[in-house]
Design a protein around this motif. Sequence first.
Motif, mmCIF file in Angstrom:
data_model
loop_
_atom_site.group_PDB
_atom_site.id
_atom_site.type_symbol
_atom_site.label_atom_id
_atom_site.label_comp_id
_atom_site.label_asym_id
_atom_site.label_seq_id
_atom_site.Cartn_x
_atom_site.Cartn_y
_atom_site.Cartn_z
ATOM 1 N N ILE A 1 -12.091 22.286 -42.436
ATOM 2 C CA ILE A 1 -11.115 22.708 -41.488
ATOM 3 C C ILE A 1 -9.952 23.363 -42.175
ATOM 4 O O ILE A 1 -9.577 22.835 -43.399
ATOM 5 N N ASP A 2 -9.579 24.534 -41.742
ATOM 6 C CA ASP A 2 -8.710 25.295 -42.576
ATOM 7 C C ASP A 2 -7.369 25.642 -41.701
ATOM 8 O O ASP A 2 -7.374 26.060 -40.601
ATOM 9 N N ILE A 3 -6.264 24.934 -42.156
ATOM 10 C CA ILE A 3 -5.100 24.925 -41.491
ATOM 11 C C ILE A 3 -4.450 26.425 -41.309
ATOM 12 O O ILE A 3 -4.284 26.645 -40.158
ATOM 13 N N THR A 4 -5.004 27.202 -42.261
ATOM 14 C CA THR A 4 -4.541 28.782 -41.924
ATOM 15 C C THR A 4 -5.185 29.204 -40.624
ATOM 16 O O THR A 4 -4.594 29.846 -39.813
ATOM 17 N N GLN A 5 -6.346 29.086 -40.549
ATOM 18 C CA GLN A 5 -6.984 29.586 -39.432
ATOM 19 C C GLN A 5 -7.018 28.802 -38.123
ATOM 20 O O GLN A 5 -6.867 29.462 -37.190
ATOM 21 N N GLU A 6 -6.522 27.581 -38.332
ATOM 22 C CA GLU A 6 -6.198 26.803 -37.022
ATOM 23 C C GLU A 6 -4.944 27.513 -36.600
ATOM 24 O O GLU A 6 -4.628 27.761 -35.453
ATOM 25 N N VAL A 7 -3.872 27.872 -37.289
ATOM 26 C CA VAL A 7 -2.748 28.544 -37.093
ATOM 27 C C VAL A 7 -3.023 29.726 -36.546
ATOM 28 O O VAL A 7 -2.491 30.193 -35.305
ATOM 29 N N ARG A 8 -3.821 30.684 -36.897
ATOM 30 C CA ARG A 8 -4.150 31.814 -36.446
ATOM 31 C C ARG A 8 -4.560 31.784 -35.018
ATOM 32 O O ARG A 8 -4.370 32.612 -34.050
ATOM 33 N N ALA A 9 -5.596 30.597 -35.030
ATOM 34 C CA ALA A 9 -6.397 30.426 -33.724
ATOM 35 C C ALA A 9 -5.184 30.394 -32.624
ATOM 36 O O ALA A 9 -5.351 30.926 -31.478
ATOM 37 N N ILE A 10 -4.385 29.491 -33.007
ATOM 38 C CA ILE A 10 -2.999 28.978 -31.847
ATOM 39 C C ILE A 10 -2.322 30.119 -31.698
ATOM 40 O O ILE A 10 -2.152 30.362 -30.555
ATOM 41 N N ARG A 11 -1.973 30.956 -32.554
ATOM 42 C CA ARG A 11 -1.314 32.187 -32.289
ATOM 43 C C ARG A 11 -1.955 33.192 -31.359
ATOM 44 O O ARG A 11 -1.474 33.460 -30.235
ATOM 45 N N GLU A 12 -3.121 33.586 -31.721
ATOM 46 C CA GLU A 12 -3.988 34.512 -30.877
ATOM 47 C C GLU A 12 -4.033 34.118 -29.515
ATOM 48 O O GLU A 12 -3.666 34.950 -28.738
ATOM 49 N N GLU A 13 -4.526 32.797 -29.136
ATOM 50 C CA GLU A 13 -4.758 32.413 -27.805
ATOM 51 C C GLU A 13 -3.343 32.150 -27.035
ATOM 52 O O GLU A 13 -3.341 32.424 -26.074
#
Lengths: 430, 368, 257, 283
Positions: free
Chosen positions: B353-365
């Motif tokens: 699980i990738d913290i940067t990816q999770e942040v990106r996903a939260i931002r995009e949505e």
Amino acid sequence: MHDERTFDVPYLARVEGEGALYVKLEGDRVVDLSFRIFEPPRFFEAMLRGRLHSEAPDITARICGICPVAYQLSSCNAMEQALAIELPRELQQLRRLLYCGEWIESHALHVYFLHAPDFLGYPSGIAMAEDFPERVQTGLRMKKIGNHLMTVLGGREIHPINVRVGGFYRVPRRSELDALIPDLEWGLEAALDTVSWVAGFPFQDFERDYEFVAMQHPDEYAMHEGRIVSNRGLDIAVEQWPAVFEEEHVQRSNALHARIRERGSYHLGPMARYSLNSERLTPTARRAADQAGLGPICRNPFRSIVVRAVETVFAFEEALRLIDGYRRPAEPAVLVDPGPGEGHGASEAPRGLLYHHYVLGADGVIESARIVPPTSQNQLSIEEDLRTFIPTHSHLDDDRLQWELEQAIRNYDPCISCATHFLDLTVDRD
Amino acid sequence: MDGVLVSRSGLDDLISDLTQRGYEVLGPTRVDGAIVYDRIGSTADLPVGWGDEQGPGGYRLVDRGDEGLFGYTVGPMSWKRFLFPPRQDLFTVSRSNGTLTFNQAEITAPERAFFGVRACELAAIGIQDRVFLESGFVDPGYAERRRSALVVVVECGTAGGTCFCASMGTGPGCSGGFDLAITELPGDPIDYLVRSGSPAGAALLEGLGGRPAGDADFERARRVVEQAAASMGRSLEVEGIRDLLVDGPEHPRWSEVAERCLACGNCTLACPTCFCSTTVDRVSLDGDAVRSRRWDSCFGLDFSGLHGHSVRATVKSRYRQWMTHKLATWHDQFGSSGCVGCGRCITWCPVGIDITQEVRAIREEAVR
Amino acid sequence: MTGKPKLAVWKFASCDGCQLTLLDCEDELLAIAGAVEIANFPEASSAEIAGPYDVSLVEGSITTEHDAARILTVREQSRFLVTIGACATAGGVQALRNWADVDEFISIVYAEPEFISTLATSTPIAAHVPVDFELSGCPISKVQLVEVIEAFLQRRKPDIPTYSVCVDCKLRGTPCVMVRGGVPCLGPITRTGCGAICPAYDRGCYGCFGPAESAKVQELMKAWEGLGVSDSDIVRALRTFNAAAEPFQEVSDSYAR
Amino acid sequence: MTQTIAPEQSWAPMLPHPYRVVGTVVETQDTVTLLFESLSDHQLRFRPGQFTMLYVYGVGEVPISIAGNPHLGGQLVHTVRAVGAVTRAICGLRPGDVVGIRGPFGTGWPIDQVAGRDLLIVAGGIGLAPLRPAVIEALTQRESIRQLSLLYGARTPNDLLYKDDLIGWKASPSIDFEVTVDRAHSDWWGDVGLVTNLLPRVRFQPDRTTAFVCGPEVMMRVVARALRTAGVHEDRVFVSLERNMKCGIGMCGHCQYGSDLLCRTGPVAPYSAVADRLKVDEL
Ligand SMILES: Cc1cc2nc3c(=O)[nH]c(=O)nc-3n(C[C@H](O)[C@H](O)[C@H](O)COP(=O)(O)OP(=O)(O)OC[C@H]3O[C@@H](n4cnc5c(N)ncnc54)[C@H](O)[C@@H]3O)c2cc1C
Ligand code: SF4
Ligand code: SF4
Ligand code: SF4
């Protein structure tokens, strides 16, 4: 004294597992005798079917928490034969070192906690500690050193995690083993002292002309390598075990009884090993045996406590020797190429020879398994000891006789967990 | 800033100088397929010529085929282990004459030189300093160990696959907060620029041979660091992140990541800034009582236990707690982010699980 | 008689390893014997003091009618009942019979199957009587056993964490074998307690302490698939010493289908 | 980095000080009030609403609010409900027993900001313990406060704490005191029902009111909402929050509540600051 007496010991104490003894006497005649094992069956041989060859060491260890290393090494030996793997000398020696740990632990437990109380009239080692605190502390410390050795090599003392078919998962650095030396040196002294202590116990005057069976190695006091020999001329490779021995299932017991085909009972364990291999003991152990007056052969099962103490000296001395010569193997294990095959494996559990046999199918999946633990092999011999012992001791009162009978069973350090498990004695004198 | 240029043997001299001054020198070593910090006696104990490949849930050492001493990034272990050990006794209590006597447990704080601290790790130490020293109370053990630690930084020349210190503003270069800083300058032979950042560092630098570094050398070092900055395996947009996370506790992504997250706690324990601990009380059957503490993780169920229940019963709430704390509420509590961009939580998560990816996903949505 | 709490040790189907753990507490054994009265512990003592007992340590699983009845009497005599080990807590390795035909099992091992009486399943103690505390592990950890006994005597909450092996792996400082070597490891879903020994010996955790709290078995197995582990190996890995523990059983069954 | 740090070395914030139990009062079936005296030179000066970390030999350490009179030096008062191992051990203490105490920790009730205002204190269950010092303090500063009211809810009449205090407050002209229980027998003289039902009984001018509320989280939410409806500004409603705590000094991380480490920036907080958080499950 009554003419007929019955002794019913429904739960034998200070043995590993659950077993019982029932004896019925008429005068000094034994009319009925059964050493019963009622440890609930656990079906390991059946459970092993369909498992991978590589799982056998960890699964079979669970047959017995008292001597898991024996199960791991016998199963590894069998699997390695089935898969035609040769282990380099260093890895074999490391296994031997691990086994030293188990012998020390198991023997110290038996000598100090299970057997010595019989001779000194205590119900347990813990009760004995009140009068002999230093003795018991010594025993505990020896046991702890054995456990520690197993922990360093095996990860933990009960069901070690570091043994695998082909070798180990990780081999220790020299420094890890060197750190054990001071304790082992102390242990060697303590074990010598133990020999002189137990040699002074009052022993029953009792001997039987056993057929002793044990492994034998040309250069070493055999632990997990060598052939199977006896004092009546048996000298076979491990894979001939089924041709020579047979097992019988008797109603009263959840364990199978083993016998030598057409000959009957035989005796396994420290006394057998000692009597067959005493000249291969390490020098200090050899001297200790002499000083304890054991001679080259011992046929009195009550003296087995002395033999165990001598073997403990041996195990400490051998461990020191092995550590001294240790060179860290380049690889912790030999690569295993799983496939079909058949293998037999044996090793000397603290209580005696433990035999495994497996047939592997494609990809090294187990198709059939057979495991013959030492206690089930000793069952007949135990019963014969009792049958021989009782007539000459029937003058004893009930309590005393029962005590002696239980002790006669404990001479074997029976591990009923292995034999499936528990001792519980019934003596019936009508 | 002063600096000298030395060769590898100059670093060997430095290590022996440190040892002679009574420091236990700890640095990167290669053990069991990973780079971990352990005692070193010379540069030969370093993972010479080794590099690492890191990705979400994956780490492999690779033979770089060169003579570089520092061609890898951070491994599973961080310096937190030495400043804030996993297990520590806090005090012992003896009971006699009808009263209790509390004794502070002995603090062990050997003089240590941390050799090879990366920029992100130095920043992480700074963050833990705020927790243990600068937020009203002082943890005496941490203070002692911190005081006894000499920090030798190594600037990064390559970034790892999960690094994003550039995004967090913590690296890959270092401008202060260390005693000495080393930059490995590739070439044949490899040169090492050593700068001092404290009087203790200056004293060490003085004893070091080599030649005084000139502008060209500093320029070479700058380029090394620049190159590392350009090769970050990950990035994280920090703009507005506090509000994004604090205001989004019901974002659907939390449930989504909770499906994958095992709640195993690896991320928190590998993180160089995570500081949570629990306490354990014990009285041995024949001795004094002891209170000790050990690392804890907000991924545990008991962590938020109130009598009879746990506040954060679901994995969703635990993951949310962890990431929101790290990137958002840490600012409110300690005045900075709790993340230095070292990438350990990404690499050492067994399911990647990738913290940067999770942040990106939260931002995009959130934008959608 | 002393006013010390009475401790009893009971054995059902098992290997004896967990009760041996008590004797393996070499440093603490005499202190324990000083703090409690060891009233019934056949493996170590032939003295037997009648119940009721303040603490009972129960090893082993229930596999026979006789044992199913015996555990009821043990419960009746015990104020605080602690199950020790995977057998007592989850059915143990012998619970593998739960997936098989026991009659067939009997005939594989014994020549005279009619002599053997056994139940079709191996079940944990809690399936028969209420249990006050469970210690998991195959075998249990010495440290945890001493901790439970001490905590009982001191009336405090025992420090027996239920989180994953990974936590102790990190505390110990072992570089994760799954991440650094692609070795399948059950650590993330296995309860801590052993001290994270397997990874420290360069092998994957094999789950002998059973499921951790919030064990995400399915999700970890997906990661195993990513490492190339076959379905049948996944089933084997989940079916060892805690095969009948629900989170393991559920997922092994789904892979076995 | 030697230069930057100069902490007071000897100061050990995790080290408790010995205190002796000098008196106990059994409040209810599961709740006991204990009086402690310091056995060292450690003296606790506290603000109403603060708490200590109370250590019982070998059993553990838990946060407990200070429940005594802030003006009475020398004696420390705690009221404890037995819910688990440590609290049970505390409730079982006898006079003469010694415990360890650290503190005081946390923010208190902003009693210094109520001059010239109406003060409404609302307590549920054990929540009266941390409010008791506030009530006592308000009574000593009575002249500066306009209207002073206390609303108290408990499960049953048997669960009421501080019965002597309650009788005194009931009789006192200085404070409007109302009490209610969830369930009661016929001989109960007070109300039955939610504590919010009592609001109309007491006088307060919403725009000049400050409220201190402590009780279970749901209760605090309901009271705060009712007060808002009544027109009390959320900035002026203070609640006391509860999370697991292991250190009391902001280093163990357990008491996080969003942006707050409750042992440091709590447990008391204005409702306006936490209203959003109280809506989030499992925060
Ligand atoms: C600021 C504050 C003030 C408090 N004041 C009082 C008071 O005046 N009187 C009173 O009776 N209780 C009070 N409590 C609650 C009290 O701390 C818990 O009841 C107590 O910690 C439970 O511990 P236990 O060991 O008895 O229970 P267990 O359920 O066995 O708890 C195990 C551990 O979890 C933690 N824990 C469990 N519940 C809580 C909790 N509610 N809050 C914090 N940590 C918890 C503790 O570390 C405890 O040792 C207060 C809590 C806080 C946070
Ligand atoms: S949150 Fe992750 S990337 Fe950030 S400092 Fe912690 S481990 Fe490193
Ligand atoms: S994010 Fe990864 S490492 Fe962290 S708890 Fe979840 S699965 Fe474990
Ligand atoms: S090796 Fe296994 S137990 Fe250890 S951190 Fe990795 S996954 Fe977890």
